[in-house]
Structures are given as C-alpha cells and as structure tokens.
Design an enzyme around this catalytic site. Structure first.
Site, PDB file in Angstrom:
ATOM      1  N   HIS A 125      44.078  49.183  41.362  1.00 12.48           N
ATOM      2  CA  HIS A 125      43.584  48.135  41.315  1.00 12.48           C
ATOM      3  C   HIS A 125      42.577  47.134  40.621  1.00 12.48           C
ATOM      4  CE1 HIS A 125      39.251  47.635  44.088  1.00 12.48           C
ATOM      5  NE2 HIS A 125      39.017  47.645  43.086  1.00 12.48           N
ATOM      6  N   GLU A 126      42.492  47.595  39.788  1.00 14.67           N
ATOM      7  CA  GLU A 126      41.464  46.966  38.265  1.00 14.67           C
ATOM      8  C   GLU A 126      42.402  46.338  37.621  1.00 14.67           C
ATOM      9  OE1 GLU A 126      38.560  47.188  38.114  1.00 14.67           O
ATOM     10  OE2 GLU A 126      38.424  49.676  39.363  1.00 14.67           O
ATOM     11  N   HIS A 135      42.221  43.169  40.343  1.00  4.97           N
ATOM     12  CA  HIS A 135      41.799  41.531  39.847  1.00  4.97           C
ATOM     13  C   HIS A 135      41.851  40.753  38.986  1.00  4.97           C
ATOM     14  CE1 HIS A 135      38.578  43.682  42.264  1.00  4.97           C
ATOM     15  NE2 HIS A 135      38.235  44.872  41.580  1.00  4.97           N
TER      16      HIS A 135
HETATM   17 ZN   LIG Z   1      37.314  46.432  42.038  1.00  4.74          ZN
END
Ligand SMILES: [Zn+2]
Length: 187
Positions: free
Chosen positions: A117-118, A121
């Site tokens: 997830h990170e 980004h």
């Molecule tokens: Zn996030």
C-alpha cells in the site's frame, strides 16, 4: 514525421537494441510494444525486520505492472522501520520518496499489505478508504482481517498509465518531467 512518431520509432529501436545486447540496469523491455519499464531502485538498509517484506512487495508490484521494474539497486525509494506513529509514505516525485512502516501497526495489520500500500503511494496512487479488501489503496479501512497485498486491476493499470515508458509524455500529468532518470539512453 511527428515528434510522437519519432519517439515511438526510437522506443522500438531501443527495445530492439536491448534485445540484442541485453538489458542495461536502468531499463528493461516491457510487454507493451514500444514501451520500456522504468526502474525504481529501492533501499532496505534501514528497513530492519521489514526487509524481506519490502522485497516481496516489490515483486508484487513488478508482477502486476508492465511499466515499472522495482529493484534493490539504489535510493529512489528508501524504506524505514519505525516504532509508533503509523505507517506512511512521502512521495517527493513520482517513483521517488520514502516509506515508513510502523512496527506496532504491522502487528495488527498484514505487514505485506501495509508495505505494498505505502509503495503504491510512491507509484502515484492516492488513498481510497472505502473499506474494500479487494483494493490495496483502501488500506486500514478494510480492517485488520484484510490481508490482501495485491493491487486491484484498476490500481495496477493506473500505475502503468502514470509510468508510460517513453510514451509517458502522452499522459496528462507532466509533474515528473525532468525529475526522473531517463528510461534509456537513445543516441
Ligand atoms: Zn495510504
């Protein structure tokens, strides 16, 4: 011949040259014709106990996309293990930045899901806190029982769109022009 057609031609020639001499570190052939994957070098020297998780997350992103190639080769992306404060990412430009994984949070949620997830980004994706476990960018909103570490097809497609190889000039956003290593030297 238009500039775009010349670009396409150069991309095709570059891909052919790579096929002949072997891929240089900074670029590798992508499956889409005429495009080259952008290499994102990540660094795990400060990732602590999340080092193997980082490698797994990089493999997932490589498997789900065509236009990026994450490799343990440098510092486009630095990954840190932290204690408290929550996990987060700082994107300085597309494909560049820092990811912080909170050790305590990773005891509640899937560490691999947090990591992918990170990194999402860093690859240009925003949060989408709609609670759907099938989405990677729903993050913690999907609850601690959600361990899905894989991007949905729409999420992976968006990353491929953002990293359009030599054709990325066709994408709407030019924010990363000039801030990204050239995908391949064309001379
Ligand atoms: Zn996030």
């Amino acid at each position: 011949m238009s500039a775009r057609r010349i670009h396409r031609l150069l991309a095709t020639l570059a891909a052919s040259a790579i096929a002949l001499v072997g891929a240089p570190l900074a670029a590798s052939p992508a499956s889409a014709a005429g495009t080259l994957a952008t290499t994102i070098c990540y660094d795990v020297s400060q990732a602590g106990s999340f080092t193997s998780t980082a490698h797994s997350a990089a493999s997932i992103w490589n498997n789900y996309t065509n236009n990026i190639n994450m490799s343990n080769c440098g510092t486009n992306l630095r990954i840190y293990q932290i204690y408290g404060g929550g996990s987060y990412a700082v994107r300085t430009s597309l494909g560049n930045g820092r990811v912080y994984i909170d050790t305590y949070q990773a005891q509640q949620y899937s560490p691999l899901r947090i990591m992918t997830h990170e990194i999402g980004h860093i690859l240009g994706l925003p949060d989408n806190y709609n609670g759907q476990c099938s989405l990677l960018m729903s993050g913690g909103s999907a609850g601690t029982s959600c361990t899905n570490p894989y991007p949905a097809a729409t999420e992976a497609a968006r990353v491929d769109q953002l990293f359009g190889g030599l054709t990325r000039t066709a994408t709407p956003s030019g924010v990363f022009q000039g801030s990204w290593p050239a995908p391949v030297p064309v001379s």
